[in-house]
Structures are given as C-alpha cells and as structure tokens.
Design an enzyme around this catalytic site. Structure first.
Site, PDB file in Angstrom:
ATOM      1  N   ASP A 217       1.127 -53.554  28.532  1.00  0.00           N
ATOM      2  CA  ASP A 217       0.085 -54.698  27.981  1.00  0.00           C
ATOM      3  C   ASP A 217      -0.183 -54.852  26.764  1.00  0.00           C
ATOM      4  O   ASP A 217       0.860 -54.749  25.900  1.00  0.00           O
ATOM      5  CB  ASP A 217      -1.297 -53.611  28.550  1.00  0.00           C
ATOM      6  CG  ASP A 217      -1.595 -52.559  27.339  1.00  0.00           C
ATOM      7  OD1 ASP A 217      -0.557 -52.089  27.104  1.00  0.00           O
ATOM      8  OD2 ASP A 217      -2.811 -51.996  27.532  1.00  0.00           O
TER       9      ASP A 217
ATOM     10  N   ARG B 260     -16.208 -51.748  39.324  1.00  0.00           N
ATOM     11  CA  ARG B 260     -14.849 -51.141  39.816  1.00  0.00           C
ATOM     12  C   ARG B 260     -15.092 -50.356  41.093  1.00  0.00           C
ATOM     13  O   ARG B 260     -15.909 -49.437  41.109  1.00  0.00           O
ATOM     14  CB  ARG B 260     -13.962 -50.559  38.940  1.00  0.00           C
ATOM     15  CG  ARG B 260     -13.933 -51.271  37.513  1.00  0.00           C
ATOM     16  CD  ARG B 260     -12.753 -50.638  36.881  1.00  0.00           C
ATOM     17  NE  ARG B 260     -12.489 -51.124  35.355  1.00  0.00           N
ATOM     18  CZ  ARG B 260     -11.972 -52.394  35.043  1.00  0.00           C
ATOM     19  NH1 ARG B 260     -11.711 -53.150  35.867  1.00  0.00           N
ATOM     20  NH2 ARG B 260     -12.081 -52.598  33.897  1.00  0.00           N
TER      21      ARG B 260
ATOM     22  N   ASP C   4      -1.686 -53.910  23.755  1.00  0.00           N
ATOM     23  CA  ASP C   4      -1.306 -52.887  22.504  1.00  0.00           C
ATOM     24  C   ASP C   4      -0.257 -51.827  23.164  1.00  0.00           C
ATOM     25  O   ASP C   4      -0.240 -51.125  22.243  1.00  0.00           O
ATOM     26  CB  ASP C   4      -2.573 -52.188  22.259  1.00  0.00           C
ATOM     27  CG  ASP C   4      -3.403 -51.501  23.368  1.00  0.00           C
ATOM     28  OD1 ASP C   4      -3.090 -51.848  24.618  1.00  0.00           O
ATOM     29  OD2 ASP C   4      -3.939 -50.410  23.082  1.00  0.00           O
TER      30      ASP C   4
ATOM     31  N   LYS D  84      -1.935 -43.067  25.649  1.00  0.00           N
ATOM     32  CA  LYS D  84      -1.192 -43.246  26.682  1.00  0.00           C
ATOM     33  C   LYS D  84       0.008 -44.263  26.078  1.00  0.00           C
ATOM     34  O   LYS D  84      -0.161 -44.787  25.134  1.00  0.00           O
ATOM     35  CB  LYS D  84      -1.796 -43.939  27.892  1.00  0.00           C
ATOM     36  CG  LYS D  84      -2.666 -45.196  27.511  1.00  0.00           C
ATOM     37  CD  LYS D  84      -3.743 -45.559  28.437  1.00  0.00           C
ATOM     38  CE  LYS D  84      -4.516 -46.951  28.279  1.00  0.00           C
ATOM     39  NZ  LYS D  84      -5.689 -46.621  27.589  1.00  0.00           N
TER      40      LYS D  84
ATOM     41  N   LYS E 167     -10.362 -49.878  17.355  1.00  0.00           N
ATOM     42  CA  LYS E 167     -10.849 -48.489  17.615  1.00  0.00           C
ATOM     43  C   LYS E 167     -10.214 -47.546  16.656  1.00  0.00           C
ATOM     44  O   LYS E 167      -9.338 -47.956  16.025  1.00  0.00           O
ATOM     45  CB  LYS E 167     -10.141 -48.106  19.110  1.00  0.00           C
ATOM     46  CG  LYS E 167      -8.631 -48.608  19.297  1.00  0.00           C
ATOM     47  CD  LYS E 167      -8.177 -48.446  20.978  1.00  0.00           C
ATOM     48  CE  LYS E 167      -6.894 -48.898  20.825  1.00  0.00           C
ATOM     49  NZ  LYS E 167      -6.251 -48.702  22.174  1.00  0.00           N
TER      50      LYS E 167
ATOM     51  N   SER F 299      -6.669 -54.740  23.711  1.00  0.00           N
ATOM     52  CA  SER F 299      -5.610 -54.190  24.888  1.00  0.00           C
ATOM     53  C   SER F 299      -5.652 -55.275  25.914  1.00  0.00           C
ATOM     54  O   SER F 299      -4.816 -56.155  25.458  1.00  0.00           O
ATOM     55  CB  SER F 299      -6.313 -52.983  25.463  1.00  0.00           C
ATOM     56  OG  SER F 299      -5.530 -52.355  26.444  1.00  0.00           O
ATOM     57  N   HIS F 300      -5.814 -55.047  27.137  1.00  0.00           N
ATOM     58  CA  HIS F 300      -5.565 -55.961  28.080  1.00  0.00           C
ATOM     59  C   HIS F 300      -6.182 -57.216  28.105  1.00  0.00           C
ATOM     60  O   HIS F 300      -6.056 -58.185  29.032  1.00  0.00           O
ATOM     61  CB  HIS F 300      -5.550 -55.219  29.660  1.00  0.00           C
ATOM     62  CG  HIS F 300      -6.985 -54.590  29.814  1.00  0.00           C
ATOM     63  ND1 HIS F 300      -7.271 -53.682  29.281  1.00  0.00           N
ATOM     64  CD2 HIS F 300      -8.053 -54.973  30.479  1.00  0.00           C
ATOM     65  CE1 HIS F 300      -8.724 -53.302  29.529  1.00  0.00           C
ATOM     66  NE2 HIS F 300      -9.162 -54.363  30.451  1.00  0.00           N
TER      67      HIS F 300
ATOM     68  N   THR G 297     -15.257 -47.683  26.563  1.00  0.00           N
ATOM     69  CA  THR G 297     -14.358 -46.578  27.179  1.00  0.00           C
ATOM     70  C   THR G 297     -13.267 -46.395  26.249  1.00  0.00           C
ATOM     71  O   THR G 297     -12.714 -45.469  25.727  1.00  0.00           O
ATOM     72  CB  THR G 297     -13.661 -47.362  28.234  1.00  0.00           C
ATOM     73  OG1 THR G 297     -14.649 -47.778  29.370  1.00  0.00           O
ATOM     74  CG2 THR G 297     -12.871 -46.139  29.142  1.00  0.00           C
TER      75      THR G 297
ATOM     76  N   GLU H 128      -3.754 -42.382  34.256  1.00  0.00           N
ATOM     77  CA  GLU H 128      -4.919 -43.221  34.700  1.00  0.00           C
ATOM     78  C   GLU H 128      -4.590 -44.235  35.957  1.00  0.00           C
ATOM     79  O   GLU H 128      -3.478 -44.776  35.548  1.00  0.00           O
ATOM     80  CB  GLU H 128      -5.619 -43.696  33.579  1.00  0.00           C
ATOM     81  CG  GLU H 128      -6.304 -43.036  32.756  1.00  0.00           C
ATOM     82  CD  GLU H 128      -7.340 -43.722  31.553  1.00  0.00           C
ATOM     83  OE1 GLU H 128      -8.624 -43.610  32.101  1.00  0.00           O
ATOM     84  OE2 GLU H 128      -6.869 -44.421  30.865  1.00  0.00           O
ATOM     85  N   GLU H 129      -5.389 -44.408  36.911  1.00  0.00           N
ATOM     86  CA  GLU H 129      -4.981 -45.185  37.735  1.00  0.00           C
ATOM     87  C   GLU H 129      -4.673 -46.899  37.122  1.00  0.00           C
ATOM     88  O   GLU H 129      -4.308 -47.710  37.852  1.00  0.00           O
ATOM     89  CB  GLU H 129      -6.101 -45.411  38.850  1.00  0.00           C
ATOM     90  CG  GLU H 129      -7.725 -45.477  38.513  1.00  0.00           C
ATOM     91  CD  GLU H 129      -7.731 -47.057  37.638  1.00  0.00           C
ATOM     92  OE1 GLU H 129      -7.296 -47.974  38.205  1.00  0.00           O
ATOM     93  OE2 GLU H 129      -8.487 -46.874  36.608  1.00  0.00           O
TER      94      GLU H 129
ATOM     95  N   ASP I 159      -0.026 -49.722  25.214  1.00  0.00           N
ATOM     96  CA  ASP I 159      -0.233 -48.267  25.958  1.00  0.00           C
ATOM     97  C   ASP I 159      -0.137 -48.007  27.359  1.00  0.00           C
ATOM     98  O   ASP I 159      -0.333 -46.982  27.856  1.00  0.00           O
ATOM     99  CB  ASP I 159      -1.421 -47.526  25.298  1.00  0.00           C
ATOM    100  CG  ASP I 159      -2.859 -48.651  25.525  1.00  0.00           C
ATOM    101  OD1 ASP I 159      -2.661 -49.353  26.239  1.00  0.00           O
ATOM    102  OD2 ASP I 159      -3.874 -48.192  25.078  1.00  0.00           O
ATOM    103  N   ARG I 160      -0.052 -49.088  28.135  1.00  0.00           N
ATOM    104  CA  ARG I 160       0.013 -49.155  29.537  1.00  0.00           C
ATOM    105  C   ARG I 160       1.275 -49.828  30.034  1.00  0.00           C
ATOM    106  O   ARG I 160       1.963 -50.339  29.472  1.00  0.00           O
ATOM    107  CB  ARG I 160      -1.027 -49.853  29.961  1.00  0.00           C
ATOM    108  CG  ARG I 160      -2.312 -49.753  29.802  1.00  0.00           C
ATOM    109  CD  ARG I 160      -3.301 -50.094  30.575  1.00  0.00           C
ATOM    110  NE  ARG I 160      -4.568 -50.326  30.267  1.00  0.00           N
ATOM    111  CZ  ARG I 160      -5.600 -50.745  31.030  1.00  0.00           C
ATOM    112  NH1 ARG I 160      -5.356 -51.462  32.231  1.00  0.00           N
ATOM    113  NH2 ARG I 160      -6.794 -51.137  30.413  1.00  0.00           N
TER     114      ARG I 160
HETATM  115  C1  VG1 Z   1     -10.118 -49.693  31.427  1.00  0.00           C
HETATM  116  C2  VG1 Z   1      -9.394 -48.696  32.202  1.00  0.00           C
HETATM  117  C3  VG1 Z   1      -9.213 -47.197  31.766  1.00  0.00           C
HETATM  118  C4  VG1 Z   1      -8.756 -47.326  30.357  1.00  0.00           C
HETATM  119  C5  VG1 Z   1      -9.574 -48.455  29.500  1.00  0.00           C
HETATM  120  C6  VG1 Z   1      -8.869 -48.737  28.221  1.00  0.00           C
HETATM  121  O1  VG1 Z   1     -11.473 -49.046  31.305  1.00  0.00           O
HETATM  122  O2  VG1 Z   1     -10.260 -48.526  33.518  1.00  0.00           O
HETATM  123  O3  VG1 Z   1      -8.523 -46.547  32.372  1.00  0.00           O
HETATM  124  O4  VG1 Z   1      -8.692 -46.199  29.687  1.00  0.00           O
HETATM  125  O5  VG1 Z   1      -9.503 -49.645  30.157  1.00  0.00           O
HETATM  126  O6  VG1 Z   1      -7.241 -48.871  28.342  1.00  0.00           O
HETATM  127  P1  VG1 Z   1     -12.891 -49.623  32.080  1.00  0.00           P
HETATM  128  O7  VG1 Z   1     -14.055 -48.843  31.384  1.00  0.00           O
HETATM  129  O8  VG1 Z   1     -12.957 -51.021  31.819  1.00  0.00           O
HETATM  130  O9  VG1 Z   1     -12.732 -49.158  33.384  1.00  0.00           O
HETATM  131  V1  VG1 Z   1      -6.555 -50.111  27.255  1.00  0.00           V
HETATM  132  O10 VG1 Z   1      -4.980 -50.258  27.691  1.00  0.00           O
HETATM  133  O11 VG1 Z   1      -7.580 -51.220  27.301  1.00  0.00           O
HETATM  134  O12 VG1 Z   1      -6.762 -49.004  25.663  1.00  0.00           O
HETATM  135 CO    CO Z   2      -3.980 -50.893  26.044  1.00  0.00          CO
END
Ligand code: VG1
Ligand code: CO
Length: 543
Positions: free
Chosen positions: A277, A496, A279, A376, A126, A113-114, A18, A363-364, A281-282
């Site tokens: 989070d 999910r 990095d 984001k 990335k 990220s998270h 993703t 995004e959710e 962005d959330r």
């Molecule tokens: C998750 C989230 C998605 C987000 C992605 C990257 O992806 O659901 O909404 O864009 O993380 O966000 P997935 O494929 O695990 O559902 V981040 O803050 O990790 O750059």
């Molecule tokens: Co992030």
C-alpha cells in the site's frame, strides 16, 4: 524563533482515528493546520526540547512541503536531531525500525496510507512513540486535547533543508541526518530471512510480480527483490513513488490491485504475486490462480514461521484484530501458544509485542507483522512467504490446501459501504446495538444466532479498556458477521461488514467465498436492515 499565534486551533473536533489524522490534502494545506497538529504532538509529549525524531513519508503530494514545515518546527521547539529519509521518503515499517535502531524519542509519518494522493485527494500524519509503534490511545487522546486549546506554534524562518542526498544538514541548532530509506530496513530483513535460500529459489526460475502501486515500497522492493535476491528486472512494477500514485488507490486488495489480480489469474501467471500500500505497511498475497485472504495469510505464516531463521525458536503468540477471521486462533491452539483478539488498528498490538506475549500480529485489511518492528510490514510478509515457499518447495495453492486440510477453512469477505451519510451509518449501528441482547437464540434468514455483543478490549498488559470496537454476531453454524465504522475515511462514513464462515477439516473447502458466505450475509442484511437504513444492500468494495 518565530511564534505564530492562532486564534483557535483550526481543528473541528475530530477524534483520533484508527491511524493518526487523515483529511483532504487541501485541509492540511490551510495555513496553520499541519502546524497546529505538529505543535500539539510536541506539547502532548512534554515538549521536543533535546529530543530526537525520525520523519518521513510515502511521497504523496504535499509530503516534501510538510517535512520542511516539521523540520523548522522541530528546530524551533528545541529538538536536537531529526533523521529524515532521502527525498523525504520512508515507509512506515522503515520509520518504526529507525526509531528503534537509533533510539529516538519518536517519529512522524506523513501518509494517508491506502487513501489516494494528490491535491484533491487525501493526506495524513501519524505520531509513533519510542518503541517504534503508533501512539497508543492515552497519547492520541492527549494530542487531541492539545488541538482543542492550542493558541500558538513555534517555527523558524529558514530556508528549506536539502533532502536530495544523504548526509547531514543544520536547521538552527538542530542536526538533520538524511539517510538512505532502504539500507537499515534491508539490513533488518537480512537478519530474519534466509536470503541465500530465496536467492536460490529465484535462480531456479521461480517467477514473481510485485506491484508497488506507484507508492513507497517501489525502491525497497527493487533493492531487495531484484538487486539483492536476483529476481529479474520487471519483477517489481509501478516502482517509482508518484505524488498521486498514478491516480490509483494504493490499497493492496483484489479491487484496487486489479491488474496484478488479472495477471495472476491468467494462463501466463507467475508463481507468486504481491502488492503493497501507500506507506508500505500492508501486503496482498496471490498465488498462481489463487488469492490468499489476509486472514488466511496470517494463519499460514503463523503455522510456518519457524521455517525462517528469525522465528526458528517458535512464536510466543499470535494476535489478530477482532474482525480478522479466527483462522490464526486455530493455529495458535494447535501450537499451544497465546492468541489475542484486539480492536482494529496496529496501536493495540504494541503492548503485546513489547511484553513478549505475541510474536506475529495481523489484520484482515492486509496488515501483517511481527516483533521485528512495531508496525505492520508489507515487504516483511512477502519475504516470509518467499522464505516459506523456498523451504517447502510448495506452490501457494498447495500451501493453502494443505493448511485448510489440517485446520479447516475460514471463508471470509469484507464488504465496504463507502460515503454513507454519517447519520444513516450511525442509525445502522444503533439499530443493531439495540437488538444485541435479544438476538441470541433467534433465527435470521435461516441462520440461528448464537451470540451477539459490542466488542470491548481489556488490554492484558496495561489494563486499559477500549469500548465500542465493533458489533459481533456469531451463528450456530460456525459463521460470524461483524459491523463497524471505519476510522480512516475522509468522506461521510464507511460502514464495514465482515463475513466469515468456518468449514472444519474434511468439509468442503472448494466453494467460492460468495456461496459459502451467502447465509451469513442474508442474516446480516436482515438484522441490520441495510436496505431501509442506507438504501442499498450492495457494497462499493468487496475484498
Ligand atoms: C483501516 C483498516 C485497519 C487498519 C487501518 C490503518 O482502518 O481496517 O485494519 O489498521 O486502516 O491501516 P478502518 O478504521 O478504516 O477500518 V493503514 O495501512 O491505513 O496505516
Ligand atoms: Co498503510
């Protein structure tokens, strides 16, 4: 220059996820692994010769080493210039901003990220393109192709660059510019929001807690909220980025930001709470005694963005990822502006933003942003909320109740089943896919199915088509269930399940989400047969 040959790229055929490449940190630390990915990026974009890049990361374990490796490789590949954040730190939105402001050819963000950080946790990288946004699918596919055939990478045998203070350094013929991570980002925020109004809000006694979760937004939030906007010391907590994020998950949701949630639900809660989070962005938004779902936050920001100077001319449109609730669609409809439904992942918003078709996206999973960058942006969302609260003088709870009264409420929850064996997770998806055409008109657990499909996205700008982006089941009652597999996990599969139930204006908006979603959930469990196929019905994480 040194050319290091590799017998076969150390890649195991992982398709682009993703959001970039994510693996266990120890995998990234294997000799040649990171190098092969970086060389594949350079190869996929037609080489790095004469180009400029922005490089920075979220400060997790291996961040500094990875940056030095990338600098040496960029120099060996002929890059002219790299802009790096001091200490190797840059949030994802700050990278996006620097790429755009300085007109570089692209950038590399080091972050998972998270996902947790540390030698036994996760690392990631990335690539962002010249518009500042995540590489779109045609480029990630090209990178993937390169990883499958790579035989060597280029590097220099030089000492590490000193990234400890701002200024310039030289690696081979390449110039390295070390910038303060916050300055340019803060300047951008000043152009979008009424800082005087927000400052006056804090001066009037408005209280806030911002949990930086030991990740990259700490320095940004301290500089902007405390030093610039006058929020008292202690407003920003966990503000020093640490290599393992204080052993936590830097995922801003009620589960992982529990300390903040507990405070916001207590008698001594401040007026406003937020978290970000790994990095940056959330964002998570919480009011005193009330949690704001990310889908509601997007809708509410869309309805009120015109109150901030950067958006006073109104919005061209609002885009949301498919699993995000339909709350923002209702706002777009009322405002008479575009609304879009895209696959999960920020890369799908880039074209809409570039073409001026959408202004706000969300995004959710707690990502919200606008056309100010191409990522984001967690702190941006927090500042827009603050600007709106300062303008309206309302509390978060009042804002939400007023919004629901006008547009109706989309009850919403996401249930994650983590570390599911890949085969079992695929079996669930196959099982539901097999029923899609026969589901409409049938009833599951008392809920009548009105539609069912596998989501395909037709990009209205470049005409590209992305298939199999999640399974959607609509119910006649105004409910919806969505199923998809995560593209960011590093262990087995994460399934999910996204649940939604609409309650129109005038209907009951005071239920707890679990009650409001119980029928949709029961129907989904029956249709997907989770008990049989993965051996459990209760998720690991509910957000
Ligand atoms: C998750 C989230 C998605 C987000 C992605 C990257 O992806 O659901 O909404 O864009 O993380 O966000 P997935 O494929 O695990 O559902 V981040 O803050 O990790 O750059
Ligand atoms: Co992030």
């Amino acid at each position: 220059m040194q050319i290091v040959t590799v017998s076969k790229g150390p890649f195991d055929g992982q398709k682009p996820g993703t959001s970039g490449l994510r693996k266990k940190t120890r995998v990234f630390m294997e000799p040649g692994y990171l190098e092969c990915f970086v060389q594949s990026v350079f190869n996929a974009i037609g080489g790095a010769q004469g180009k400029s890049f922005v490089v920075g990361g979220d400060g997790r374990f291996f961040n500094k080493d990875a940056i030095q490796t990338i600098l040496r490789m960029a120099a060996a590949n002929g890059a002219a210039r790299v802009i790096v954040g001091q200490g190797g730190l840059l949030s994802t939105p700050a990278v996006s901003n620097l790429i755009r402001q300085r007109g570089t050819d692209g950038g590399l963000v080091l972050s998972a990220s998270h996902n947790p950080g540390g030698i036994d946790a996760d690392f990631g990288i990335k690539y962002n393109i010249a518009n500042g946004g995540p590489a779109p699918e045609n480029i990630t596919a090209g990178i993937f192709e390169q990883t499958q055939t790579i035989t060597s990478y280029a590097t220099l045998d030089t000492a590490d660059a000193d990234l400890g203070s701002t200024g310039t350094a030289q690696i081979g013929d390449m110039e390295v510019e070390i910038v303060d991570p916050v300055t340019d980002y803060q300047a951008l925020m000043e152009t979008l929001f009424d800082f005087d109004k927000i400052k006056a809000l804090f001066a009037s006694g408005f209280t806030m807690r911002f949990d930086a979760m030991h990740a990259v937004t700490g320095p940004y939030a301290k500089a902007i909220l405390q030093e610039r906007l006058g929020a008292p010391e202690g407003t920003v907590i966990n503000a020093v980025p640490s290599e393992d994020f204080g052993k936590g998950h830097p995922d801003p949701n009620p589960v992982w930001a529990k300390t903040l949630m507990d405070e916001m639900m207590s008698d001594t809660a401040p007026d406003f709470g937020a978290a970000s989070d790994g990095d940056g962005d959330r964002n998570m938004i919480v009011g005193r005694g009330v949690y704001v779902t990310p889908s509601d936050s997007l809708a509410l920001l869309a309805a009120n963005a015109h109150l901030a100077p950067g958006y006073k001319g109104g919005l061209a449109g609002v885009a949301r990822s498919m699993p995000t609730s339909g709350a923002s669609d209702r706002v777009a409809e009322k405002l008479g502006i575009n609304s879009f439904e895209t696959p999960t992942g920020w890369k799908f918003f880039g074209n809409l933003l570039d073409a001026g078709k959408a202004t706000l996206c969300g995004e959710e999973s707690a990502g919200t942003g606008s056309d100010h960058v191409r990522e984001k942006d967690g702190l941006w969302a927090v500042l827009l909320w603050l600007n709106i609260l300062a303008e309206t003088g309302k509390s978060v709870a009042e804002m939400l109740n007023d919004h629901w009264a006008e547009f109706g409420r989309n009850y919403y929850s996401r249930h994650d089943y983590e570390a599911v064996p890949t085969e079992a997770a695929n079996a669930v998806m196959d099982h539901v896919t097999g029923q899609l055409s026969s589901l409409p008109g049938t009833t599951a657990a008392g809920a009548e199915v009105s539609s069912a499909d596998s989501f395909s996205y037709h990009d209205p700008v470049d005409g590209s088509v992305s298939e199999n982006q999640g399974l959607r089941i609509g119910f006649a009652s105004g409910g919806r269930a969505v199923l998809r597999l995560s593209g960011t996990g590093t262990e087995g599969a994460t399934l999910r399940v996204y649940l939604e139930q609409y309650a129109a204006p005038g209907e009951d908006h005071g239920l707890d989400a679990e009650t409001a979603l119980s029928q949709v959930r029961a129907a989904l469990l029956q249709i997907a047969d989770l008990q049989n196929l993965i051996g459990r019905v209760d998720p690991d994480v509910k957000t």
